[in-house]
Design a protein around this motif. Structure first.
Motif, PDB file in Angstrom:
ATOM      1  N   GLY A  15      31.809  90.537  12.097  1.00 52.36           N
ATOM      2  CA  GLY A  15      31.526  90.296  13.500  1.00 52.36           C
ATOM      3  C   GLY A  15      30.368  89.352  13.730  1.00 52.36           C
ATOM      4  N   SER A  17      27.812  85.876  12.717  1.00 49.54           N
ATOM      5  CA  SER A  17      27.998  84.427  12.730  1.00 49.54           C
ATOM      6  C   SER A  17      27.133  83.757  11.672  1.00 49.54           C
ATOM      7  N   ARG A  67      37.752  80.966  16.059  1.00 46.79           N
ATOM      8  CA  ARG A  67      36.526  81.584  15.532  1.00 46.79           C
ATOM      9  C   ARG A  67      35.581  80.555  14.917  1.00 46.79           C
ATOM     10  N   ASN A  84      32.065  82.135  13.766  1.00 44.59           N
ATOM     11  CA  ASN A  84      31.819  83.319  14.587  1.00 44.59           C
ATOM     12  C   ASN A  84      32.844  84.399  14.281  1.00 44.59           C
ATOM     13  N   SER A  85      32.544  85.603  14.705  1.00 41.76           N
ATOM     14  CA  SER A  85      33.456  86.742  14.510  1.00 41.76           C
ATOM     15  C   SER A  85      33.932  86.813  13.059  1.00 41.76           C
ATOM     16  N   GLU A  87      34.909  87.841   9.358  1.00 38.16           N
ATOM     17  CA  GLU A  87      35.657  88.961   8.822  1.00 38.16           C
ATOM     18  C   GLU A  87      35.460  89.015   7.306  1.00 38.16           C
TER      19      GLU A  87
END
Length: 118
Positions: A15, A17, A67, A84-85, A87
């Protein structure tokens, strides 16, 4: 050929960055398409994102669309990858590349490790 040096990798929670940077040495940076790849041990190198020298064309792998954002600053001889975001599946060594056209890359950086914890 350009010499490329990546930075900005590290450990981040899912979640979160990171922004990767790739600084190029050489007077022809602004005329080069730039790209980011990633590789996990035991797997093939994977295309992540690319940008044309005029920034009019960009490409993103389906797995990162929405993302990740690729950008470049020709005045600073630098290409960026804003992630970003993140995983856990994004964990890999990320490589910067440069060439005459998108996917026609002849110069490669040494890579920077990105680790995303769950």
């Amino acid at each position: 050929q350009l010499q490329l040096v990546e930075s900005g990798g590290g450990l981040v929670q899912a979640g979160g960055s990171l922004r990767l940077s790739c600084v190029a040495s050489g007077r022809t940076f602004s005329r080069n398409a730039m790209g980011w790849f990633r590789q996990v041990p035991g797997k093939e190198r994977e295309r992540v994102a690319a940008i044309s020298w005029r920034t009019t064309n960009t490409y993103y792998a389906d797995s990162v669309k929405g993302r990740f954002t690729i950008s470049r600053d020709n005045a600073k001889n630098t290409v960026y990858l804003q992630m970003n975001s993140l995983e856990p599946e994004d964990t890999a060594v990320y490589y910067c590349a440069a060439g005459a056209a998108i996917w026609d890359f002849a110069s490669w950086g040494q890579g920077t490790q990105v680790t995303v914890s769950s």
